[in-house]
Design a protein around this motif. Structure first.
Motif, PDB file in Angstrom:
ATOM      1  N   LEU A   1     -10.435 -15.559 -12.197  1.00  0.00           N
ATOM      2  CA  LEU A   1     -10.360 -14.249 -12.128  1.00  0.00           C
ATOM      3  C   LEU A   1     -10.259 -13.434 -10.993  1.00  0.00           C
ATOM      4  CD1 LEU A   1     -10.469 -11.311 -13.987  1.00  0.00           C
ATOM      5  CD2 LEU A   1     -13.010 -11.609 -13.723  1.00  0.00           C
ATOM      6  N   ASP A   2     -11.146 -13.684 -10.036  1.00  0.00           N
ATOM      7  CA  ASP A   2     -11.178 -13.148  -8.697  1.00  0.00           C
ATOM      8  C   ASP A   2      -9.765 -13.361  -7.860  1.00  0.00           C
ATOM      9  OD1 ASP A   2     -13.384 -11.886  -7.341  1.00  0.00           O
ATOM     10  OD2 ASP A   2     -13.490 -13.375  -5.830  1.00  0.00           O
ATOM     11  N   ARG A   3      -9.299 -14.734  -8.177  1.00  0.00           N
ATOM     12  CA  ARG A   3      -8.210 -15.026  -7.344  1.00  0.00           C
ATOM     13  C   ARG A   3      -6.975 -14.179  -7.843  1.00  0.00           C
ATOM     14  NH1 ARG A   3      -5.623 -21.086  -7.680  1.00  0.00           N
ATOM     15  NH2 ARG A   3      -7.658 -21.576  -7.206  1.00  0.00           N
ATOM     16  N   HIS A   4      -6.869 -13.973  -9.034  1.00  0.00           N
ATOM     17  CA  HIS A   4      -5.625 -13.212  -9.658  1.00  0.00           C
ATOM     18  C   HIS A   4      -5.953 -11.646  -9.047  1.00  0.00           C
ATOM     19  CE1 HIS A   4      -4.550 -16.547 -11.670  1.00  0.00           C
ATOM     20  NE2 HIS A   4      -5.275 -16.388 -12.690  1.00  0.00           N
ATOM     21  N   LEU A   5      -7.358 -11.136  -9.284  1.00  0.00           N
ATOM     22  CA  LEU A   5      -7.600  -9.652  -8.944  1.00  0.00           C
ATOM     23  C   LEU A   5      -7.036  -9.651  -7.138  1.00  0.00           C
ATOM     24  CD1 LEU A   5     -10.932  -9.001 -10.467  1.00  0.00           C
ATOM     25  CD2 LEU A   5      -8.658  -8.423 -11.379  1.00  0.00           C
ATOM     26  N   ARG A   6      -7.519 -10.391  -6.690  1.00  0.00           N
ATOM     27  CA  ARG A   6      -7.195 -10.333  -5.056  1.00  0.00           C
ATOM     28  C   ARG A   6      -5.592 -10.595  -5.062  1.00  0.00           C
ATOM     29  NH1 ARG A   6     -10.708 -12.103  -1.062  1.00  0.00           N
ATOM     30  NH2 ARG A   6     -12.172 -13.143  -2.874  1.00  0.00           N
ATOM     31  N   ALA A   7      -4.921 -11.484  -5.464  1.00  0.00           N
ATOM     32  CA  ALA A   7      -3.421 -11.623  -5.265  1.00  0.00           C
ATOM     33  C   ALA A   7      -2.816 -10.460  -5.704  1.00  0.00           C
ATOM     34  CB  ALA A   7      -3.140 -12.965  -6.036  1.00  0.00           C
ATOM     35  N   ALA A   8      -2.940  -9.902  -6.897  1.00  0.00           N
ATOM     36  CA  ALA A   8      -2.169  -8.767  -7.194  1.00  0.00           C
ATOM     37  C   ALA A   8      -2.513  -7.463  -6.271  1.00  0.00           C
ATOM     38  CB  ALA A   8      -2.427  -8.454  -8.551  1.00  0.00           C
ATOM     39  N   ALA A   9      -3.591  -7.481  -5.952  1.00  0.00           N
ATOM     40  CA  ALA A   9      -4.140  -6.360  -5.024  1.00  0.00           C
ATOM     41  C   ALA A   9      -3.378  -6.638  -3.548  1.00  0.00           C
ATOM     42  CB  ALA A   9      -5.426  -6.089  -4.516  1.00  0.00           C
ATOM     43  N   GLU A  10      -3.228  -7.767  -3.298  1.00  0.00           N
ATOM     44  CA  GLU A  10      -2.639  -8.090  -1.833  1.00  0.00           C
ATOM     45  C   GLU A  10      -0.953  -7.910  -2.086  1.00  0.00           C
ATOM     46  OE1 GLU A  10      -4.013 -11.769  -0.887  1.00  0.00           O
ATOM     47  OE2 GLU A  10      -5.858 -11.003  -0.180  1.00  0.00           O
ATOM     48  N   ARG A  11      -0.483  -8.568  -3.209  1.00  0.00           N
ATOM     49  CA  ARG A  11       0.959  -8.377  -3.172  1.00  0.00           C
ATOM     50  C   ARG A  11       1.364  -6.849  -3.316  1.00  0.00           C
ATOM     51  NH1 ARG A  11       0.553 -12.503  -7.148  1.00  0.00           N
ATOM     52  NH2 ARG A  11       0.223 -11.093  -8.914  1.00  0.00           N
ATOM     53  N   ALA A  12       0.682  -6.132  -4.075  1.00  0.00           N
ATOM     54  CA  ALA A  12       1.063  -4.693  -3.929  1.00  0.00           C
ATOM     55  C   ALA A  12       0.822  -3.940  -2.523  1.00  0.00           C
ATOM     56  CB  ALA A  12       0.079  -3.741  -4.970  1.00  0.00           C
ATOM     57  N   LYS A  13      -0.401  -4.105  -1.874  1.00  0.00           N
ATOM     58  CA  LYS A  13      -0.390  -3.572  -0.483  1.00  0.00           C
ATOM     59  C   LYS A  13       0.426  -4.100   0.353  1.00  0.00           C
ATOM     60  CE  LYS A  13      -4.334  -2.840   2.526  1.00  0.00           C
ATOM     61  NZ  LYS A  13      -5.523  -3.674   3.203  1.00  0.00           N
ATOM     62  N   ALA A  14       0.868  -5.167   0.381  1.00  0.00           N
ATOM     63  CA  ALA A  14       1.874  -5.699   1.307  1.00  0.00           C
ATOM     64  C   ALA A  14       3.178  -4.877   1.462  1.00  0.00           C
ATOM     65  CB  ALA A  14       2.224  -7.365   1.168  1.00  0.00           C
ATOM     66  N   HIS A  15       3.508  -4.288   0.241  1.00  0.00           N
ATOM     67  CA  HIS A  15       4.503  -3.972  -0.188  1.00  0.00           C
ATOM     68  C   HIS A  15       4.593  -2.227  -0.289  1.00  0.00           C
ATOM     69  CE1 HIS A  15       5.746  -8.065  -0.685  1.00  0.00           C
ATOM     70  NE2 HIS A  15       6.992  -7.614  -0.542  1.00  0.00           N
ATOM     71  N   GLY A  16       3.384  -1.773   0.086  1.00  0.00           N
ATOM     72  CA  GLY A  16       3.004  -0.283   0.311  1.00  0.00           C
ATOM     73  C   GLY A  16       3.261   0.218  -1.257  1.00  0.00           C
ATOM     74  N   ILE A  17       2.957  -0.402  -2.242  1.00  0.00           N
ATOM     75  CA  ILE A  17       2.906  -0.091  -3.737  1.00  0.00           C
ATOM     76  C   ILE A  17       1.336   0.199  -4.274  1.00  0.00           C
ATOM     77  CG2 ILE A  17       3.728  -0.635  -6.128  1.00  0.00           C
ATOM     78  CD1 ILE A  17       5.954  -2.252  -4.787  1.00  0.00           C
ATOM     79  N   ARG A  18       1.208   1.284  -4.947  1.00  0.00           N
ATOM     80  CA  ARG A  18      -0.228   1.355  -5.443  1.00  0.00           C
ATOM     81  C   ARG A  18      -0.368   0.360  -6.689  1.00  0.00           C
ATOM     82  NH1 ARG A  18       0.580   6.338  -7.367  1.00  0.00           N
ATOM     83  NH2 ARG A  18       0.191   7.158  -5.776  1.00  0.00           N
ATOM     84  N   LEU A  19      -1.267  -0.005  -6.801  1.00  0.00           N
ATOM     85  CA  LEU A  19      -1.825  -0.596  -8.033  1.00  0.00           C
ATOM     86  C   LEU A  19      -2.487  -0.141  -8.727  1.00  0.00           C
ATOM     87  CD1 LEU A  19      -1.674  -3.477  -9.413  1.00  0.00           C
ATOM     88  CD2 LEU A  19      -3.706  -4.183  -8.055  1.00  0.00           C
ATOM     89  N   ARG A  20      -2.074   0.280 -10.031  1.00  0.00           N
ATOM     90  CA  ARG A  20      -2.718   1.041 -11.099  1.00  0.00           C
ATOM     91  C   ARG A  20      -2.705  -0.154 -12.355  1.00  0.00           C
ATOM     92  NH1 ARG A  20      -4.079   6.123 -12.424  1.00  0.00           N
ATOM     93  NH2 ARG A  20      -2.661   7.319 -10.816  1.00  0.00           N
ATOM     94  N   PRO A  21      -3.572  -0.872 -12.261  1.00  0.00           N
ATOM     95  CA  PRO A  21      -3.646  -1.919 -13.421  1.00  0.00           C
ATOM     96  C   PRO A  21      -3.727  -1.261 -14.636  1.00  0.00           C
ATOM     97  CG  PRO A  21      -5.423  -2.064 -12.105  1.00  0.00           C
ATOM     98  CD  PRO A  21      -4.688  -1.118 -11.368  1.00  0.00           C
ATOM     99  N   HIS A  22      -3.203  -2.025 -15.857  1.00  0.00           N
ATOM    100  CA  HIS A  22      -3.331  -1.858 -16.873  1.00  0.00           C
ATOM    101  C   HIS A  22      -4.506  -2.468 -17.805  1.00  0.00           C
ATOM    102  CE1 HIS A  22      -2.446  -0.342 -21.078  1.00  0.00           C
ATOM    103  NE2 HIS A  22      -1.152   0.138 -20.815  1.00  0.00           N
ATOM    104  N   THR A  23      -5.526  -1.576 -18.052  1.00  0.00           N
ATOM    105  CA  THR A  23      -6.477  -2.187 -18.372  1.00  0.00           C
ATOM    106  C   THR A  23      -6.892  -2.663 -19.877  1.00  0.00           C
ATOM    107  OG1 THR A  23      -7.712   0.089 -18.921  1.00  0.00           O
ATOM    108  CG2 THR A  23      -7.893  -1.038 -16.905  1.00  0.00           C
ATOM    109  N   LYS A  24      -5.639  -2.427 -20.629  1.00  0.00           N
ATOM    110  CA  LYS A  24      -5.708  -2.970 -22.001  1.00  0.00           C
ATOM    111  C   LYS A  24      -5.855  -4.335 -22.170  1.00  0.00           C
ATOM    112  CE  LYS A  24      -1.586  -4.431 -21.478  1.00  0.00           C
ATOM    113  NZ  LYS A  24      -0.487  -5.617 -22.078  1.00  0.00           N
TER     114      LYS A  24
END
Ligand SMILES: Cc1ncc(COP(=O)(O)O)c(C=O)c1O
Length: 367
Positions: free
Chosen positions: A22-45
């Motif tokens: 879980l931790d790895r996925h949270l971190r990876a998505a945050a890094e992918r978004a950040k590296a491309h200057g995109i805000r991550l607004r995850p869907h919590t459903k």
């Protein structure tokens, strides 16, 4: 670990979350978004959990997405202050609840019809404010949203005349990306999402309407932010856990799926038949058109849940595989989001040991 936690873990069926993954996925998505200057607004459903939403924000998410007002109410009560309700809200009761939520946090809503926007605008006028909204655009899923380009621009132009709302962005959800067969298809879906919104934004600009936010979102396309230049926000949800639909697309490895369903063989009434204590009330009835059954055994994918009743699962057991009564098996489910919504709590495990219970706080909040 307390004894009571250990005791609970002994019982099946149970939905386990590997906390390292879980931790790895949270971190990876945050890094992918950040590296491309995109805000991550995850869907919590996907997780409906205040704790996991908090982890997403801790990793740098800029707000969260929910589908329903009820989910927003749970997350707002937990102190989350920036929420997108990516769902059309209609009717007096819903407007009353939205008004109350707006007292405590920043809420953005989504619309794809003038009538829905008018209802939101009336609320805005009564509160003496403009409620921020996204106009939803259909980029291939065939669900909500008008077609990109002129139809979207015309609708947005009409909405922009309403006194109680402010169009702050365009959004789309490319759920159809789950049907892709190849990485090239996935990249194309990601590009199409972005280009469709950029094109619509340009038409709106020509009409004198600026919409700063372009919000795209699905787990499959979120893996290719390099194809989405110009978008400002992404809203993947299911990436947190992973499931069969994600590894069959090659987004993650099978070993990286954080969610497993633990079940026990409780009946073997005839040769070749094995039945587990988890049915549609655990796995949900969601199918995947690329894979057989409702979930597959972690140890051997040829053993899969072939048929469901509410509390029973009939396994497909190929020749040569020996199972026995009382044997505990872990399965990877088809669709992590619908599995979560059937649970009060998920079992957070690390290196095979139970570490924490994860409350599914917004479970069943479908209103
Ligand atoms: C509007 C919207 N945004 C984002 C998502 C997240 O997509 P995924 O489930 O692929 O993570 C969904 C999923 O249903 C959605 O409906």
């Amino acid at each position: 670990m307390t004894n009571s936690l250990e005791h609970t873990l002994l019982e099946s069926p149970a939905v386990l979350i590997d906390l390292d993954l879980l931790d790895r996925h949270l971190r990876a998505a945050a890094e992918r978004a950040k590296a491309h200057g995109i805000r991550l607004r995850p869907h919590t459903k996907t997780h409906k959990s205040v704790w996991i939403a908090g982890e997403q924000l801790r990793y740098g998410a800029g707000g969260i997405t929910v589908a329903k007002l009820g989910e927003a109410e749970v997350m707002a009560a937990a102190g989350i202050s920036d929420i997108l309700i990516a769902f059309p809200l209609y009717g007096t009761a819903k407007m009353k609840r939205l008004g109350k939520l707006l007292e405590t946090c920043q809420i953005t809503v989504s619309v794809d019809h003038l009538k829905i926007a008018e209802g939101i605008s009336e609320l805005g006028v009564s509160l003496g404010r403009r409620i921020p909204l996204y106009v939803d655009v259909d980029t291939g899923l065939g669900r909500c949203g008008l077609a990109p380009g002129e139809p979207t621009a015309e609708l947005a132009a009409q909405i922009s005349l309403l006194p109680g709302v402010e169009i702050v962005g365009l959004m789309t959800h490319s759920g159809h990306a789950y049907s892709c067969e190849t990485e090239a298809d996935l990249r194309q879906a990601a590009r199409h999402e972005a280009e469709s919104l950029l094109y619509s934004q340009t038409l709106l600009r020509e009409k004198g309407i600026e919409v700063p936010e372009l919000s795209v979102g699905s787990t499959p396309t979120s893996f290719f932010p390099e194809e989405q230049q110009g978008v400002t926000e992404m809203r993947p949800g299911a990436y947190v856990f992973g499931d069969r639909s994600q590894f069959i697309l090659g987004l993650i490895d099978r070993k990286e799926v954080a969610m497993t369903v633990k079940a026990t063989v409780i009946s073997m009434p005839r040769p070749g038949v094995a039945i587990i204590d988890a049915g549609s009330k655990t796995f949900s009835s969601d199918l995947n058109r690329k894979l057989p059954g409702y979930g597959e055994w972690v140890e051997n994918p040829e053993v899969y849940v072939e048929r469901l009743s509410e509390e029973h699962g009939n396994l497909h057991v190929p020749e040569g595989v020996q199972l026995e009564i009382g044997q505990e098996l872990s399965f990877i489910p088809n669709h992590c989001c619908t599995v979560t919504n059937l649970q009060d709590q998920l079992f957070g495990v690390r290196k095979g040991r139970l570490e924490r219970m994860i409350n599914v706080d917004a479970r069943g909040k479908i209103r």
